[in-house]
Enzyme design. Structure first.
Site, mmCIF file in Angstrom:
data_model
loop_
_atom_site.group_PDB
_atom_site.id
_atom_site.type_symbol
_atom_site.label_atom_id
_atom_site.label_comp_id
_atom_site.label_asym_id
_atom_site.label_seq_id
_atom_site.Cartn_x
_atom_site.Cartn_y
_atom_site.Cartn_z
ATOM 1 N N ARG A 22 31.290 64.711 39.639
ATOM 2 C CA ARG A 22 30.372 64.239 38.595
ATOM 3 C C ARG A 22 29.432 63.150 39.105
ATOM 4 O O ARG A 22 29.855 62.221 39.781
ATOM 5 C CB ARG A 22 31.171 63.698 37.406
ATOM 6 C CG ARG A 22 31.954 64.786 36.731
ATOM 7 C CD ARG A 22 32.839 64.278 35.623
ATOM 8 N NE ARG A 22 33.676 65.386 35.135
ATOM 9 C CZ ARG A 22 34.047 65.553 33.879
ATOM 10 N NH1 ARG A 22 33.687 64.689 32.954
ATOM 11 N NH2 ARG A 22 34.788 66.575 33.538
ATOM 12 N N HIS A 217 34.276 63.133 15.740
ATOM 13 C CA HIS A 217 32.978 63.821 15.746
ATOM 14 C C HIS A 217 32.499 64.183 14.348
ATOM 15 O O HIS A 217 31.614 65.027 14.186
ATOM 16 C CB HIS A 217 33.037 65.061 16.639
ATOM 17 C CG HIS A 217 33.177 64.690 18.077
ATOM 18 N ND1 HIS A 217 32.104 64.316 18.868
ATOM 19 C CD2 HIS A 217 34.278 64.537 18.849
ATOM 20 C CE1 HIS A 217 32.543 63.987 20.076
ATOM 21 N NE2 HIS A 217 33.856 64.114 20.095
ATOM 22 N N LYS A 248 30.312 56.669 18.150
ATOM 23 C CA LYS A 248 29.459 57.860 18.163
ATOM 24 C C LYS A 248 28.460 57.755 17.004
ATOM 25 O O LYS A 248 27.516 57.005 17.111
ATOM 26 C CB LYS A 248 30.340 59.107 18.210
ATOM 27 C CG LYS A 248 31.015 59.163 19.606
ATOM 28 C CD LYS A 248 32.033 60.237 19.836
ATOM 29 C CE LYS A 248 32.648 60.060 21.235
ATOM 30 N NZ LYS A 248 33.805 60.893 21.503
HETATM 31 C C1 LIG Z 1 35.037 60.436 22.359
HETATM 32 C C2 LIG Z 1 36.330 60.867 21.747
HETATM 33 C C3 LIG Z 1 37.375 59.957 21.528
HETATM 34 C C4 LIG Z 1 37.328 58.571 22.092
HETATM 35 O O1 LIG Z 1 36.481 57.766 21.368
HETATM 36 P P1 LIG Z 1 35.794 56.511 22.091
HETATM 37 O O2 LIG Z 1 35.490 55.590 20.993
HETATM 38 O O3 LIG Z 1 34.612 57.034 22.824
HETATM 39 O O4 LIG Z 1 36.825 55.955 23.042
HETATM 40 C C5 LIG Z 1 38.473 60.357 20.806
HETATM 41 N N1 LIG Z 1 38.591 61.621 20.338
HETATM 42 C C6 LIG Z 1 37.634 62.532 20.558
HETATM 43 C C7 LIG Z 1 37.808 63.905 20.017
HETATM 44 C C8 LIG Z 1 36.483 62.193 21.283
HETATM 45 O O5 LIG Z 1 35.552 63.113 21.541
#
Ligand SMILES: *Cc1c(COP(=O)(O)O)cnc(C)c1O
Length: 426
Positions: A22, A217, A248
């Protein structure tokens, strides 16, 4: 003599040989101009468009969020000053946890330094506190959940992705009086499919199991107040623990769980991943609270995201690009080869000024390598058309098969079946 360097060189060489080494692009986001960014490379720097951000609604640059962070830094400074055990709760964290408990309609919430840590610490601690717990885990769960399950040290069984019949089989076979914890996600971020949450919750009720859902998500993006798929479907109150991220759609940093006072207080009191690490800085907590509050009352961002994601899917499909089926804002484009996937990503950046990270094994199964596009409300129609043209040029230049030139991947059919069943049933 042990050749230490040789071992590390060999580890990296193995990744190169498999075409999955990567490389991270050197990017600088431009406040107020999302999704534009500056890409720095050896020859210089140029402005590009980001098409794969998990800042799904552009909230990382929202005025309320930026202002909350700035004003809290000027009144409270930068760091938290220690673990919560040592330094106590900063007031912005107290407010944030109240906001989160309210968001999911739960008694209490607990904030961690990331979503990853929240899953690892909470799943392992909850399972450890239950005598001889059996964990039932969806096969496509995120690495942070898998780490939590592993660290729990108890027996685990993996059920086929979104397969309610398989889950029931495992529950039926388990001893009646044994504590059980079902861990799963709502939106799976690589395929963009949604778990049959109601069917899983019904099974949990019937077989007396606890439920733990990762809504990372979905929070901010689904439900009338951004409480996720469980809010949208009106079943949050039937799920024991709802986990989410502040990093996110909320655009900041941090993770959390919400649930009953008893569960939350237990994790607070027993989880090393919560206890022995410095708390989130007050400015991040204040910014996250501002973001959550905004999205509780404003649906404009959610509506815009859904509209632009639907438009992107339609525009790409009309151009014969291999759009994988997705029930959500995630738009995966099937490439099916790690080298081609990396080269497509490189070409999009270098030739077209478009940034889309290649998604290769082990993030997705081999043969399903893909480009994962995440349209936001700020990717307007013109940007979508520009991306389509760049993708078509790239597909032609590299000889990547278009949709009509490839068979539908068989594993998709298997995964879609339980979704269809659950929709028909509820
Ligand atoms: C990104 C992600 C996490 C972790 O969340 P962060 O706040 O980025 O550490 C947990 N579960 C899923 C499904 C994710 O895609």
């Amino acid at each position: 003599m042990i050749d230490y360097k040789g071992h590390f060189d060999a580890a990296i060489e193995a990744l190169h040989a498999e075409k999955r080494y990567r490389v991270f692009a050197d990017l600088e986001r431009i406040a107020g101009r999302f999704p534009a960014a500056i890409w720095r490379h050896e020859g210089g720097a140029r402005e590009i468009t980001v098409w794969c951000s998990n800042d799904y609604l552009g909230m990382g640059q929202h005025e309320d969020v930026v202002t909350a962070m700035q004003s809290t830094i000027s009144t409270m400074g930068s760091g938290a000053g220690g673990t919560r055990n040592i330094s106590g709760n900063t007031h912005p964290l107290v407010e944030l946890e109240r906001e989160l408990a309210d968001l999911h309609g739960k008694e209490a919430a607990l904030v961690f330094t990331s979503g990853f840590v929240s899953n690892e610490a909470s799943i392992s601690t909850i399972a450890k506190l239950l005598p001889d717990c059996l964990i039932l885990s969806d096969e496509l769960n995120h690495a942070s959940m898998i780490e939590g399950v592993r660290k729990a040290g108890c027996k685990k069984q993996v059920f086929r992705h979104n397969d309610v019949a398989h889950l029931e089989e495992l529950l039926r076979a388990a001893e009646k009086g044994r504590p059980k914890l079902i861990v799963f996600e709502s939106v799976y971020s690589m395929d963009g499919d949604i778990a049959p949450i109601e069917a899983i919750v019904e099974l949990a009720e019937r077989y007396n199991a606890m439920t733990y859902i990762d809504e990372v998500h979905a929070v901010g993006m689904y439900g009338p107040r951004g409480g996720g798929i469980s809010e949208r479907d009106g079943i949050a109150h039937r799920i024991d623990v709802i986990e989410g991220t502040l990093a996110k759609a909320f655009g900041v940093l941090g993770g959390y769980i919400t649930g009953s006072k008893a569960v939350i207080d237990s994790v607070r009191s027993y989880a090393p991943g919560f206890i022995f690490t410095t708390a989130l800085p007050p400015a991040l907590a204040a910014a996250a609270t501002a973001s959550i509050r905004h999205l509780k009352t404003s649906s404009a961002e959610r509506d815009g995201q859904q509209r632009q994601a639907a438009r992107a899917k339609a525009v790409f499909a009309a151009a014969n690009l291999p759009v994988m089926p997705s029930a959500t804002h995630i738009v995966p484009l099937h490439v099916g080869d790690p080298d081609l996937c990396k080269r497509a990503s490189d070409r999009l950046l270098e030739t077209h000024g478009i940034y889309i990270q290649p998604i290769n094994y082990p993030t997705v199964p081999r043969g399903t390598e893909r480009l994962r596009v995440t349209p936001t409300p700020l990717h307007d129609d013109a940007l979508i058309d520009t991306l389509r043209d760049a993708l078509v040029e790239t597909w032609n230049a590299l000889g990547i098969p278009f949709a009509s030139e490839r068979p539908a991947p068989a594993e998709r059919t298997a995964r879609i079946t339980p979704l269809v069943v659950s929709q028909a049933g509820g």
